[in-house]
Motif scaffolding. Sequence first.
Motif, PDB file in Angstrom:
ATOM      1  N   ILE A   1       0.779  -1.044   0.091  1.00  9.79           N
ATOM      2  CA  ILE A   1      -0.186   0.167   0.064  1.00  9.79           C
ATOM      3  C   ILE A   1       0.843   1.372   0.045  1.00  9.79           C
ATOM      4  CG2 ILE A   1      -1.869  -1.216   1.247  1.00  9.79           C
ATOM      5  CD1 ILE A   1      -1.144   0.298   3.759  1.00  9.79           C
ATOM      6  N   PRO A   2       0.350   2.289  -0.111  1.00 12.05           N
ATOM      7  CA  PRO A   2       1.167   3.578  -0.310  1.00 12.05           C
ATOM      8  C   PRO A   2       2.114   3.776   0.965  1.00 12.05           C
ATOM      9  CG  PRO A   2      -0.996   4.078  -1.301  1.00 12.05           C
ATOM     10  CD  PRO A   2      -0.938   2.635  -0.597  1.00 12.05           C
ATOM     11  N   PRO A   3       3.407   3.862   0.933  1.00  8.88           N
ATOM     12  CA  PRO A   3       4.119   4.013   2.055  1.00  8.88           C
ATOM     13  C   PRO A   3       3.874   5.388   2.770  1.00  8.88           C
ATOM     14  CG  PRO A   3       5.590   4.177   0.067  1.00  8.88           C
ATOM     15  CD  PRO A   3       4.060   4.220  -0.519  1.00  8.88           C
ATOM     16  N   SER A   4       3.041   6.257   2.632  1.00  9.31           N
ATOM     17  CA  SER A   4       2.601   7.189   3.397  1.00  9.31           C
ATOM     18  C   SER A   4       1.609   6.720   4.335  1.00  9.31           C
ATOM     19  CB  SER A   4       2.006   8.408   2.676  1.00  9.31           C
ATOM     20  OG  SER A   4       0.811   7.948   1.941  1.00  9.31           O
ATOM     21  N   SER A   5       0.909   5.732   4.056  1.00  7.08           N
ATOM     22  CA  SER A   5      -0.103   5.096   4.968  1.00  7.08           C
ATOM     23  C   SER A   5       0.598   4.652   6.649  1.00  7.08           C
ATOM     24  CB  SER A   5      -0.666   3.885   4.657  1.00  7.08           C
ATOM     25  OG  SER A   5      -1.582   4.356   3.392  1.00  7.08           O
TER      26      SER A   5
ATOM     27  N   VAL B   1      -0.511   6.147  10.216  1.00  8.60           N
ATOM     28  CA  VAL B   1      -0.625   5.668  11.351  1.00  8.60           C
ATOM     29  C   VAL B   1       0.258   6.140  12.372  1.00  8.60           C
ATOM     30  CG1 VAL B   1      -0.790   3.146  12.462  1.00  8.60           C
ATOM     31  CG2 VAL B   1      -1.729   3.533   9.911  1.00  8.60           C
ATOM     32  N   ALA B   2       1.425   6.000  12.236  1.00  9.92           N
ATOM     33  CA  ALA B   2       2.434   6.577  13.610  1.00  9.92           C
ATOM     34  C   ALA B   2       2.045   7.771  14.095  1.00  9.92           C
ATOM     35  CB  ALA B   2       3.844   6.562  12.834  1.00  9.92           C
ATOM     36  N   HIS B   3       1.746   8.981  12.957  1.00 13.95           N
ATOM     37  CA  HIS B   3       1.545  10.030  13.410  1.00 13.95           C
ATOM     38  C   HIS B   3       0.282  10.257  14.105  1.00 13.95           C
ATOM     39  CE1 HIS B   3       1.464  14.665  13.431  1.00 13.95           C
ATOM     40  NE2 HIS B   3       0.083  14.337  13.031  1.00 13.95           N
TER      41      HIS B   3
ATOM     42  N   THR C   1       8.293   2.775  11.203  1.00 13.94           N
ATOM     43  CA  THR C   1       7.617   2.541   9.899  1.00 13.94           C
ATOM     44  C   THR C   1       8.013   1.479   9.214  1.00 13.94           C
ATOM     45  OG1 THR C   1       8.311   4.459   8.691  1.00 13.94           O
ATOM     46  CG2 THR C   1       6.408   4.769   9.920  1.00 13.94           C
ATOM     47  N   ASP C   2       7.817   0.460   8.907  1.00 13.57           N
ATOM     48  CA  ASP C   2       8.196  -1.150   8.397  1.00 13.57           C
ATOM     49  C   ASP C   2       7.365  -0.917   7.003  1.00 13.57           C
ATOM     50  OD1 ASP C   2       9.576  -3.051   7.408  1.00 13.57           O
ATOM     51  OD2 ASP C   2       8.674  -4.409   8.900  1.00 13.57           O
ATOM     52  N   VAL C   3       7.888  -0.449   5.858  1.00 17.17           N
ATOM     53  CA  VAL C   3       7.136  -0.470   4.615  1.00 17.17           C
ATOM     54  C   VAL C   3       7.647  -1.303   3.680  1.00 17.17           C
ATOM     55  CG1 VAL C   3       6.418   1.085   2.649  1.00 17.17           C
ATOM     56  CG2 VAL C   3       6.725   2.167   4.985  1.00 17.17           C
TER      57      VAL C   3
ATOM     58  N   LEU D   1      -9.525   4.153   7.890  1.00 20.54           N
ATOM     59  CA  LEU D   1      -8.489   5.101   7.297  1.00 20.54           C
ATOM     60  C   LEU D   1      -7.237   4.705   8.380  1.00 20.54           C
ATOM     61  CD1 LEU D   1     -10.390   8.367   6.996  1.00 20.54           C
ATOM     62  CD2 LEU D   1      -9.655   6.538   5.243  1.00 20.54           C
ATOM     63  N   PRO D   2      -6.088   5.060   7.858  1.00 18.49           N
ATOM     64  CA  PRO D   2      -4.877   4.856   8.664  1.00 18.49           C
ATOM     65  C   PRO D   2      -4.881   5.657   9.973  1.00 18.49           C
ATOM     66  CG  PRO D   2      -4.265   5.165   6.445  1.00 18.49           C
ATOM     67  CD  PRO D   2      -5.665   5.506   6.308  1.00 18.49           C
ATOM     68  N   GLU D   3      -5.570   6.892  10.016  1.00 20.84           N
ATOM     69  CA  GLU D   3      -5.671   7.729  11.161  1.00 20.84           C
ATOM     70  C   GLU D   3      -6.654   6.940  12.204  1.00 20.84           C
ATOM     71  OE1 GLU D   3      -4.211  10.368   8.017  1.00 20.84           O
ATOM     72  OE2 GLU D   3      -6.148   8.743   8.182  1.00 20.84           O
ATOM     73  N   GLU D   4      -7.471   6.319  11.750  1.00 22.99           N
ATOM     74  CA  GLU D   4      -8.420   5.512  12.547  1.00 22.99           C
ATOM     75  C   GLU D   4      -7.894   4.478  13.222  1.00 22.99           C
ATOM     76  OE1 GLU D   4     -12.738   6.690  10.242  1.00 22.99           O
ATOM     77  OE2 GLU D   4     -11.749   4.808   9.970  1.00 22.99           O
TER      78      GLU D   4
END
Length: 358
Positions: A132-136, A140-142, A159-161, A233-236
């Motif tokens: 998935i996109p590395p920004s996800s 999540v970490a943020h 972050t392990d991408v 969502l990653p934020e969720e």
Amino acid sequence: HEPNRESISNDDGGTIAKRSAGWYLEGIFPLAPFGKEPLHLTLHGITDGTSDTDPSPDYLSSSFLPLYVKFGIGTNDDYPPASITVIKRGAAPGGGGTVRFYCPIVKEIGSIDLVEFGKVKRVRGTAVSCRIPPSSAARVAHSCKGVMHRLLPDVWIHTDVHTSSGKKRQGTDQQQIGGCGPSPGLSVILTATTTEGICLSAECSMKKNKSNSDIANTAYANKQIIERKKIELPEELGQRSATLLLQEILRGGCIDTHAQSFALLMMCLTPEDVSRIRLGPLSRYTVVTLRLLKEAFGVEFKLKMEEGERGSGGGDGSGSEGEDEEEFYGENGKRRVGGTVVCSCLGIGYRNMARAST
């Protein structure tokens, strides 16, 4: 050993979902220290994305391996300490991951006395993303840090991408190293460490398809109803993982809920000495485990409830939605640290019969 290649057929002729590598490791953990030789095990299959049913190798590494040390496994100079190494990630359902597990042998394990919780001093974690996109993973970490930084400053999430299938070793035709399997996935594991050396872990993975009650978007096209499945969502995901970790801390136990049965089993195998451990509210699985331990080993645990009040806060601390919150709060509105249970037992003095006595 490749557990992901195994499948079980039910009575209807269908195929039961394949289990992850962590499911097999969880059953091997109590047996591995009592072998004739140190265990070197390689598992191929699913490594991430099954936190609702099976533990991930990262969770076992952050939660079960510290318990190994508490029981004296891998603490001498004869063998290196136990370790779990993820060689290749494999998200559910496609799998394709590789995990290596090493465990030394012992003559006997030691008794434990884990009743002091201390104060949380740091939080460490890993956000894993596959295809998935590395920004996800960064999102999540943020999001996790946004919740945890309200309570303490020492929070660090790696972050392990992984976006490819890996690469082959140069000049050889060996199996590919690194990378990930064919399925996309996103998960996070968080570990809180206290001043007394207690480690509490919580993990969760992205919900790809929520239930029908969570489906919010419905479009009408050509007089046909199209239901759009809502993806988390990653934020969720980050907020949910931070909340799970805070709930584990709220329970007040010296180990997290999913490791209760493993710790109680190892306490039964200790020498004929008293072992004590403080647990949070006992899960249903732990209650059944206590009954099985009494039937199999003849060991009865002494359970002592300890209640108290500490500060104020929110959440029911039970980890289950919809449960009554009144039992976790006193009449003055302060959170009750109670619900903690001090479990003590006398071990059966189990010894490793495969290892020669000296």
